[in-house]
Structures are given as structure tokens and as C-alpha cells.
Design a protein around this motif. Sequence first.
Motif, PDB file in Angstrom:
ATOM      1  N   GLY A   1      75.387  21.032  -0.268  1.00 19.19           N
ATOM      2  CA  GLY A   1      75.066  19.730  -0.864  1.00 19.19           C
ATOM      3  C   GLY A   1      75.987  19.438  -2.039  1.00 19.19           C
ATOM      4  O   GLY A   1      76.446  18.303  -2.227  1.00 19.19           O
ATOM      5  N   VAL A   2      76.282  20.473  -2.840  1.00 19.63           N
ATOM      6  CA  VAL A   2      77.212  20.319  -3.959  1.00 19.63           C
ATOM      7  C   VAL A   2      78.614  20.030  -3.441  1.00 19.63           C
ATOM      8  O   VAL A   2      79.319  19.153  -3.945  1.00 19.63           O
ATOM      9  CB  VAL A   2      77.230  21.588  -4.834  1.00 19.63           C
ATOM     10  CG1 VAL A   2      78.257  21.460  -5.952  1.00 19.63           C
ATOM     11  CG2 VAL A   2      75.847  21.851  -5.408  1.00 19.63           C
ATOM     12  N   LEU A   3      79.023  20.790  -2.406  1.00 22.43           N
ATOM     13  CA  LEU A   3      80.365  20.611  -1.846  1.00 22.43           C
ATOM     14  C   LEU A   3      80.518  19.221  -1.225  1.00 22.43           C
ATOM     15  O   LEU A   3      81.568  18.584  -1.351  1.00 22.43           O
ATOM     16  CB  LEU A   3      80.644  21.689  -0.793  1.00 22.43           C
ATOM     17  CG  LEU A   3      80.614  23.134  -1.314  1.00 22.43           C
ATOM     18  CD1 LEU A   3      80.874  24.111  -0.172  1.00 22.43           C
ATOM     19  CD2 LEU A   3      81.643  23.320  -2.427  1.00 22.43           C
ATOM     20  N   LEU A   4      79.460  18.750  -0.560  1.00 26.38           N
ATOM     21  CA  LEU A   4      79.505  17.413   0.021  1.00 26.38           C
ATOM     22  C   LEU A   4      79.615  16.349  -1.069  1.00 26.38           C
ATOM     23  O   LEU A   4      80.365  15.384  -0.940  1.00 26.38           O
ATOM     24  CB  LEU A   4      78.245  17.169   0.860  1.00 26.38           C
ATOM     25  CG  LEU A   4      78.090  15.765   1.466  1.00 26.38           C
ATOM     26  CD1 LEU A   4      79.279  15.433   2.361  1.00 26.38           C
ATOM     27  CD2 LEU A   4      76.787  15.670   2.261  1.00 26.38           C
ATOM     28  N   ASN A   5      78.878  16.556  -2.151  1.00 26.50           N
ATOM     29  CA  ASN A   5      78.939  15.627  -3.276  1.00 26.50           C
ATOM     30  C   ASN A   5      80.351  15.569  -3.852  1.00 26.50           C
ATOM     31  O   ASN A   5      80.907  14.486  -4.094  1.00 26.50           O
ATOM     32  CB  ASN A   5      77.943  16.062  -4.348  1.00 26.50           C
ATOM     33  CG  ASN A   5      77.916  15.126  -5.536  1.00 26.50           C
ATOM     34  OD1 ASN A   5      77.699  13.937  -5.378  1.00 26.50           O
ATOM     35  ND2 ASN A   5      78.128  15.660  -6.727  1.00 26.50           N
ATOM     36  N   GLN A   6      80.961  16.737  -4.070  1.00 25.30           N
ATOM     37  CA  GLN A   6      82.316  16.790  -4.615  1.00 25.30           C
ATOM     38  C   GLN A   6      83.329  16.171  -3.650  1.00 25.30           C
ATOM     39  O   GLN A   6      84.281  15.510  -4.060  1.00 25.30           O
ATOM     40  CB  GLN A   6      82.705  18.244  -4.916  1.00 25.30           C
ATOM     41  CG  GLN A   6      81.876  18.893  -6.014  1.00 25.30           C
ATOM     42  CD  GLN A   6      82.022  18.177  -7.344  1.00 25.30           C
ATOM     43  OE1 GLN A   6      83.096  17.753  -7.714  1.00 25.30           O
ATOM     44  NE2 GLN A   6      80.922  18.027  -8.065  1.00 25.30           N
ATOM     45  N   ALA A   7      83.090  16.381  -2.353  1.00 26.52           N
ATOM     46  CA  ALA A   7      83.999  15.809  -1.349  1.00 26.52           C
ATOM     47  C   ALA A   7      83.935  14.290  -1.373  1.00 26.52           C
ATOM     48  O   ALA A   7      84.968  13.611  -1.260  1.00 26.52           O
ATOM     49  CB  ALA A   7      83.631  16.331   0.040  1.00 26.52           C
TER      50      ALA A   7
END
Length: 265
Positions: A215-221
Motif C-alpha cells: 500500500g505504501v509502495l503503491l502510494n509512492q508510485a
Amino acid sequence: MLDINGLREEKGGDPEKVRESQRRRHKDVQIVDKVIEADVQWRQLQFKVDNLRGDYGKVNKEVAMKKKAGENADELIAKAKEIDAEIKAAEELCNKCMAERDEMLCKIGNIVPDSVPVSDDEDNNAIIRTYALEKVLKTESVPEFKIVKELDAAAQKHEGKLSHVDLIPMLGLADTERGAAIAGKIGARTCACVLVCVLMLVFKGNRGYFLIGDGVLLNQALISYGLAFLCPRGYVPLQTPFFMQKEAMAAVAQVLALSCGRCMK
């Protein structure tokens, strides 16, 4: 927040356009007139403050001239003190009026375009584009849907497709329960400072959540994609500083060491 000039006819504003926008939102229309009334009052007070400042400056010049000529300036000094007291009182009223005006102005929503359907139910939102509906509806011939309610009704007839509400906890992308509990304690204002990005849309307005793992990685992406898309088009990235109340900082760090300019260990 709307630009106050949008409510000033002499500045090219159109108050009726704002009233109509409020009607389309099914919101309070009278607040527009209240803001206009408060703005007129503020400008009158500001005009008074400016005039008093001008008077104060003139009297100060006269005092300087008297003193330079070796004459007594006690009467003018007393007058200057009276004007200064009037300025402070007028400024206080002026600032109070401005704060009340801006507080009401914040409650007025952005102007609703003519292309937006008039409804107090988001189910009547217009559908602009759709993707891969043939997979969801299991048909090669996809009918035309004009509003969200029509599409939702058609999608609910087909089983096996999970919504974002189901997928997020299943994939462990976020913890909304703990987030909501924390948000309830620290208040909506602090909670609203959580990362603002496209991913927030999947929580149906719930801003109390912790992003986890992918979820964090998707947000950063999504943030990276937004920057990569907008920067070549002339937009300049801006990152604001982060602030923390001293009491909160004291719970997790050595505040005294920071206040003394020493590094924390």
C-alpha cells in the motif's frame, strides 16, 4: 477556498454564479450574502485603519518638526498616543471581522461547472470513461451507462468481482481500523495531514488509515507518476515543512536537546 474577489462585483466577481453553485450543491445559499456583508464591513474597518495610520504619520511628522525647532510638542505627543490606541482597537475589530468572513467563505464550495449533474447523491455522478467493462459484465457488447447508479446496478448482477473495499484488507494494503482509532483521538485536522494522493479515493472518504507494505509502495508510485506527468507540463513540485507540537515531540524525542541545538542520539 474561493477568492473573495469572486464575490465583489466591482472587481468583476459574480455573486449570483456562486449562489447558483451552492444551489446545485444543495448547500446554504444565504451564506454567500453573509460573506458579502462581512466583506463590506471588513473593508470599511480597513479603510478606517488606513486613515488612522495616515493621521498618525502626519502627527508624528509634526512632533518631529516641533522638536527640531525646539518647541513644546506635548500636546501633539498626547494626540499621537490617542490615535495609536484607536488604531490598535480598529485593527482588532478589523482582524476579527476578516476571520469571521474567511471562516464563512471556507464553507462555500468550489464553483460547480455546468457539465456536472445537479444531485445531492453521488450515485447520479456522470460517467466520463470506463475501462474493461466487458470483463466485469461478461459480455462483448457493453451498453452505454450515463450515471454511476446505472453501472453499479449492472455490475451487481455479476458475481466473482471484488471491489476495492474487499481487496484492500485481503491484500493487506492498509489498516483502517487502527487508523480510524488514532484519527478519533488526534482530531480531523491532524488526520487530514495524512498523505493526500489518488489512493485516498479507495477509502470512500475515510482518511483515518495506515498504509502497509505494498500500500505504501503503491502510494509512492502514484505520487511519482503524478510528478512525472505534471512536471514536463510546467508544474513545479512543492513540499511543505512538517510541524509537531512540543508535547507530542517530547513523547518521542529529547526536546531539551533539540532546543539547545545539540543532536539527538
